[in-house]
Design an enzyme around this catalytic site. Structure first.
Site, PDB file in Angstrom:
ATOM      1  N   TYR A 125      43.966  40.718  33.280  1.00 59.98           N
ATOM      2  CA  TYR A 125      45.056  40.000  32.602  1.00 59.98           C
ATOM      3  C   TYR A 125      46.128  40.983  32.141  1.00 59.98           C
ATOM      4  CZ  TYR A 125      47.458  37.776  28.629  1.00 59.98           C
ATOM      5  OH  TYR A 125      48.406  37.306  27.749  1.00 59.98           O
ATOM      6  N   THR A 169      52.526  40.930  25.916  1.00 57.94           N
ATOM      7  CA  THR A 169      51.363  40.824  25.038  1.00 57.94           C
ATOM      8  C   THR A 169      50.890  42.165  24.484  1.00 57.94           C
ATOM      9  OG1 THR A 169      48.978  40.374  25.135  1.00 57.94           O
ATOM     10  CG2 THR A 169      50.028  40.773  27.227  1.00 57.94           C
ATOM     11  N   LYS A 194      50.023  41.510  33.336  1.00 56.41           N
ATOM     12  CA  LYS A 194      51.116  41.401  32.369  1.00 56.41           C
ATOM     13  C   LYS A 194      51.933  42.708  32.299  1.00 56.41           C
ATOM     14  CE  LYS A 194      50.862  37.251  30.290  1.00 56.41           C
ATOM     15  NZ  LYS A 194      51.988  36.354  29.962  1.00 56.41           N
ATOM     16  N   GLU A 200      47.978  43.007  24.499  1.00 58.40           N
ATOM     17  CA  GLU A 200      46.920  43.481  25.404  1.00 58.40           C
ATOM     18  C   GLU A 200      47.406  44.651  26.260  1.00 58.40           C
ATOM     19  OE1 GLU A 200      43.452  42.403  25.975  1.00 58.40           O
ATOM     20  OE2 GLU A 200      43.950  41.917  23.923  1.00 58.40           O
TER      21      GLU A 200
HETATM   22  P1  NAP Z   1      47.926  28.864  26.713  1.00 60.76           P
HETATM   23  O1  NAP Z   1      47.706  27.946  25.565  1.00 60.76           O
HETATM   24  O2  NAP Z   1      46.759  29.306  27.528  1.00 60.76           O
HETATM   25  O3  NAP Z   1      48.994  28.151  27.676  1.00 60.76           O
HETATM   26  C1  NAP Z   1      49.263  28.636  28.957  1.00 60.76           C
HETATM   27  C2  NAP Z   1      50.154  27.649  29.675  1.00 60.76           C
HETATM   28  O4  NAP Z   1      50.380  28.120  30.997  1.00 60.76           O
HETATM   29  C3  NAP Z   1      49.552  26.237  29.828  1.00 60.76           C
HETATM   30  O5  NAP Z   1      50.581  25.298  29.734  1.00 60.76           O
HETATM   31  C4  NAP Z   1      49.000  26.271  31.252  1.00 60.76           C
HETATM   32  O6  NAP Z   1      48.893  24.998  31.846  1.00 60.76           O
HETATM   33  C5  NAP Z   1      50.096  27.072  31.926  1.00 60.76           C
HETATM   34  N1  NAP Z   1      49.719  27.667  33.212  1.00 60.76           N
HETATM   35  C6  NAP Z   1      48.635  28.411  33.496  1.00 60.76           C
HETATM   36  N2  NAP Z   1      48.667  28.817  34.785  1.00 60.76           N
HETATM   37  C7  NAP Z   1      49.811  28.297  35.324  1.00 60.76           C
HETATM   38  C8  NAP Z   1      50.404  28.339  36.607  1.00 60.76           C
HETATM   39  N3  NAP Z   1      49.840  28.994  37.611  1.00 60.76           N
HETATM   40  N4  NAP Z   1      51.571  27.703  36.795  1.00 60.76           N
HETATM   41  C9  NAP Z   1      52.158  27.003  35.798  1.00 60.76           C
HETATM   42  N5  NAP Z   1      51.624  26.902  34.550  1.00 60.76           N
HETATM   43  C10 NAP Z   1      50.471  27.553  34.333  1.00 60.76           C
HETATM   44  O7  NAP Z   1      48.669  30.184  26.244  1.00 60.76           O
HETATM   45  P2  NAP Z   1      49.526  30.455  24.897  1.00 60.76           P
HETATM   46  O8  NAP Z   1      48.596  30.969  23.862  1.00 60.76           O
HETATM   47  O9  NAP Z   1      50.402  29.301  24.627  1.00 60.76           O
HETATM   48  O10 NAP Z   1      50.387  31.715  25.359  1.00 60.76           O
HETATM   49  C11 NAP Z   1      51.664  31.551  25.982  1.00 60.76           C
HETATM   50  C12 NAP Z   1      52.009  32.805  26.757  1.00 60.76           C
HETATM   51  O11 NAP Z   1      52.032  33.921  25.888  1.00 60.76           O
HETATM   52  C13 NAP Z   1      51.034  33.182  27.855  1.00 60.76           C
HETATM   53  O12 NAP Z   1      51.773  33.777  28.884  1.00 60.76           O
HETATM   54  C14 NAP Z   1      50.126  34.215  27.208  1.00 60.76           C
HETATM   55  O13 NAP Z   1      49.578  35.070  28.204  1.00 60.76           O
HETATM   56  C15 NAP Z   1      51.117  34.923  26.322  1.00 60.76           C
HETATM   57  N6  NAP Z   1      50.605  35.509  25.094  1.00 60.76           N
HETATM   58  C16 NAP Z   1      49.831  34.785  24.241  1.00 60.76           C
HETATM   59  C17 NAP Z   1      49.415  35.339  23.054  1.00 60.76           C
HETATM   60  C18 NAP Z   1      48.591  34.557  22.055  1.00 60.76           C
HETATM   61  O14 NAP Z   1      47.990  35.186  21.176  1.00 60.76           O
HETATM   62  N7  NAP Z   1      48.588  33.225  22.114  1.00 60.76           N
HETATM   63  C19 NAP Z   1      49.818  36.644  22.720  1.00 60.76           C
HETATM   64  C20 NAP Z   1      50.626  37.344  23.615  1.00 60.76           C
HETATM   65  C21 NAP Z   1      51.033  36.760  24.779  1.00 60.76           C
HETATM   66  P3  NAP Z   1      47.603  24.044  31.571  1.00 60.76           P
HETATM   67  O15 NAP Z   1      47.847  23.413  30.237  1.00 60.76           O
HETATM   68  O16 NAP Z   1      47.670  23.096  32.703  1.00 60.76           O
HETATM   69  O17 NAP Z   1      46.402  24.942  31.574  1.00 60.76           O
HETATM   70  O1  F7E Z   2      39.456  37.540  21.681  1.00 56.66           O
HETATM   71  C1  F7E Z   2      36.341  39.077  20.537  1.00 56.66           C
HETATM   72  C2  F7E Z   2      36.878  39.471  21.897  1.00 56.66           C
HETATM   73  O2  F7E Z   2      39.739  35.732  23.383  1.00 56.66           O
HETATM   74  C3  F7E Z   2      39.754  38.296  20.531  1.00 56.66           C
HETATM   75  C4  F7E Z   2      45.069  35.832  24.389  1.00 56.66           C
HETATM   76  O3  F7E Z   2      45.916  34.881  23.794  1.00 56.66           O
HETATM   77  O4  F7E Z   2      45.493  37.416  22.633  1.00 56.66           O
HETATM   78  C5  F7E Z   2      44.474  36.710  23.302  1.00 56.66           C
HETATM   79  O5  F7E Z   2      43.546  37.602  23.909  1.00 56.66           O
HETATM   80  C6  F7E Z   2      38.630  39.284  20.253  1.00 56.66           C
HETATM   81  C7  F7E Z   2      38.211  40.088  21.503  1.00 56.66           C
HETATM   82  O6  F7E Z   2      41.768  36.885  22.362  1.00 56.66           O
HETATM   83  C8  F7E Z   2      34.146  36.245  21.082  1.00 56.66           C
HETATM   84  O7  F7E Z   2      35.980  40.368  22.561  1.00 56.66           O
HETATM   85  C9  F7E Z   2      34.086  38.112  19.975  1.00 56.66           C
HETATM   86  O8  F7E Z   2      38.029  41.424  21.146  1.00 56.66           O
HETATM   87  O9  F7E Z   2      40.490  35.330  20.996  1.00 56.66           O
HETATM   88  P1  F7E Z   2      40.334  36.264  22.129  1.00 56.66           P
HETATM   89  P2  F7E Z   2      42.277  38.185  23.139  1.00 56.66           P
HETATM   90  O10 F7E Z   2      41.323  38.657  24.137  1.00 56.66           O
HETATM   91  O11 F7E Z   2      42.707  39.153  22.091  1.00 56.66           O
HETATM   92  C10 F7E Z   2      46.272  38.295  23.470  1.00 56.66           C
HETATM   93  C11 F7E Z   2      47.340  38.913  22.633  1.00 56.66           C
HETATM   94  C12 F7E Z   2      46.780  37.621  24.696  1.00 56.66           C
HETATM   95  O12 F7E Z   2      47.813  37.984  25.233  1.00 56.66           O
HETATM   96  C13 F7E Z   2      45.864  36.681  25.381  1.00 56.66           C
HETATM   97  O13 F7E Z   2      46.599  35.784  26.232  1.00 56.66           O
HETATM   98  O14 F7E Z   2      37.475  38.553  19.866  1.00 56.66           O
HETATM   99  N1  F7E Z   2      35.297  38.042  20.586  1.00 56.66           N
HETATM  100  N2  F7E Z   2      33.376  37.025  20.274  1.00 56.66           N
HETATM  101  C14 F7E Z   2      35.365  36.889  21.280  1.00 56.66           C
HETATM  102  N3  F7E Z   2      36.347  36.356  22.023  1.00 56.66           N
HETATM  103  C15 F7E Z   2      36.129  35.132  22.583  1.00 56.66           C
HETATM  104  N4  F7E Z   2      37.113  34.540  23.303  1.00 56.66           N
HETATM  105  N5  F7E Z   2      34.935  34.485  22.429  1.00 56.66           N
HETATM  106  C16 F7E Z   2      33.907  34.996  21.687  1.00 56.66           C
HETATM  107  O15 F7E Z   2      32.837  34.390  21.560  1.00 56.66           O
END
Ligand code: NAP
Ligand code: F7E
Length: 383
Positions: free
Chosen positions: A157, A133, A161, A135
């Protein structure tokens, strides 16, 4: 012979899009899903195949990344050509409340998969994709961020990671495994988790325009993110595992946008212009104008008179409870390597993503409003 893929996190946003994508490519897909007291397969229900179907190509297994024996058994039974490790406790803010669990699932969970593949003698067969990620860059050391930019994680987190990233690199180097990291910047979609900021905004803006909610409370409006569409990003995951040589790739759009501007874009989908006034926790977003033609077309004429009464009213406010103990203020990725080596080219830009999410949420909220008004009884009766 079809290729076999194992996807952890199959019920999540990316798991759902990747499953759909691989099934279209004729894969047999095994998915790891957690046991839950209520249904958690909404995002893949359209792909679900009854266990009695002959020659199914989507098979779900109960499991958890915190359970090594279960991971090892499923990998042994499925003998996957490709493993996509997408499972994680993926919410940055929540990781401050559950740091130990996050380390276990997101950090050690990755080790459990790598070690299972090694112990089962599958190092030469099973290619592994690790969901890394942006992050990891946290307090950014370089702008834009690329594969060589040093990491500086800013949340439990991101620290978990970071372990997962390096253990993937270490197993690749130590045991010659085909293990790669996709360093994906934020990617969103109409099925994005409801508490991530983009989806929180598109849901709330839809509800405000339909008269179901007065205002939305957000945290840091000045945070900047490089937002892409999940549909494009799962294609990159697939491409990473098709390379002869494993490696790590930044997947991003190269454009960064403030949360404040995402709010403006979401309202603009319905012809509503938002003006922000004030600073920090006192900042507020007001309705400055409404383009009635666009509103009627995108939202519906029947909602216009109620919406017009909101002109000059506050619809966006800041609540410091959403601030993070340590924040990532700016992310912007440099996708040069993924574009040149993988040939990855995203279809969606940010306006396209916002349109897709707003269209989905306006439709969803209209349905919710109808069901709440008792419509479900009529619907069920006639169906
Ligand atoms: P998501 O919608 O939160 O999905 C996470 C998945 O992981 C869900 O199926 C969840 O199950 C499952 N899970 C959580 N804890 C688990 C555990 N202990 N054992 C088995 N399964 C578990 O996340 P996403 O946005 O699809 O992201 C997919 C991956 O990419 C994650 O690893 C995330 O950290 C990473 N990532 C995401 C982003 C982004 O912007 N979306 C960017 C960079 C990296 P439930 O449905 O039961 O909760
Ligand atoms: O926040 C700001 C918050 O929670 C984005 C995950 O998929 O992407 C995700 O992490 C920004 C942050 O995503 C609210 O402070 C303001 O600066 O949508 P987010 P994230 O933290 O960037 C990365 C790449 C991952 O890997 C993660 O799994 O938005 N923000 N106001 C807020 N964020 C939330 N959630 N809620 C608010 O009300």
């Amino acid at each position: 012979m079809s290729k076999v893929a194992l996807i952890t996190g199959v019920t999540g946003q990316d798991g759902a899009y990747l499953t759909e994508y691989l099934l279209k490519k004729d894969y047999v897909v095994h998915g790891l899903k957690r046991r839950s007291s209520s249904f958690n397969t909404d995002r893949i229900d359209h792909l679900y195949q009854d266990p009695h179907t002959e020659n199914r190509n989507l098979i779900l297994h109960y499991g958890d990344l915190t359970d090594s024996l279960n991971i090892t058994r499923i990998i042994q039974e499925t003998q996957p050509d490709e493993i996509y490790n997408l499972a994680a406790m993926s919410h940055v803010k929540v990781s401050f409340d559950t740091p130990e669990y996050t380390a276990n699932a997101d950090g050690i969970g990755t080790l459990r998969i790598l070690e299972a593949v090694r112990l089962l003698g599958l190092s030469g067969k099973s290619r592994i994709y690790q969901a890394s990620t942006s992050e990891l860059y946290g307090l950014v050391q370089e702008v834009p961020q690329k594969e060589t930019t040093p990491f500086y994680p800013r949340s439990p987190y991101a620290v978990a990671k970071l372990y997962a990233y390096w253990i993937t690199v270490n197993y690749r180097e130590a045991y010659k495994m085909h293990a790669s990291n996709g360093i994906l910047f934020n990617h969103e979609s109409p099925v994005r988790g409801e508490t991530f900021v983009t989806r929180k905004i598109t849901r709330a803006v839809s509800r405000i325009m339909l008269g179901m909610q007065e205002k939305i409370y957000l945290g840091n409006l000045s945070a900047r993110r490089d937002w892409g569409h999940a549909k494009d990003y799962v294609k990159a995951m697939y491409l990473i595992l098709q390379q002869d040589v494993p490696s790590d790739y930044v997947i991003a759009t190269g454009i960064t946008t403030e949360v404040r501007d995402f709010v403006k874009m979401a309202f603009a989908e319905g012809g509503v212009e938002i003006a922000f006034k004030g600073e920090g926790a006192d900042e507020r977003g007001y309705i400055a104008s409404i383009d009635e033609k666009v509103f009627k077309e995108k939202v519906g004429g029947e909602y216009l008179s109620a919406m017009s009464t909101k002109k000059d009213k506050v619809v966006v406010a800041v609540d410091p409870q959403y601030f993070r103990p340590t924040e990532v203020e700016l992310l912007i990725g440099d996708p040069t390597k993924s574009k040149s080596v993988l040939g990855w080219n995203p279809e969606y830009d940010l306006p396209g993503l916002v349109t897709d999410m707003m269209t989905g949420d306006i439709k969803l909220m209209k349905r919710e409003s109808y069901l709440r008004s008792g419509g479900y009884r009529i619907m069920n009766y006639f169906e």
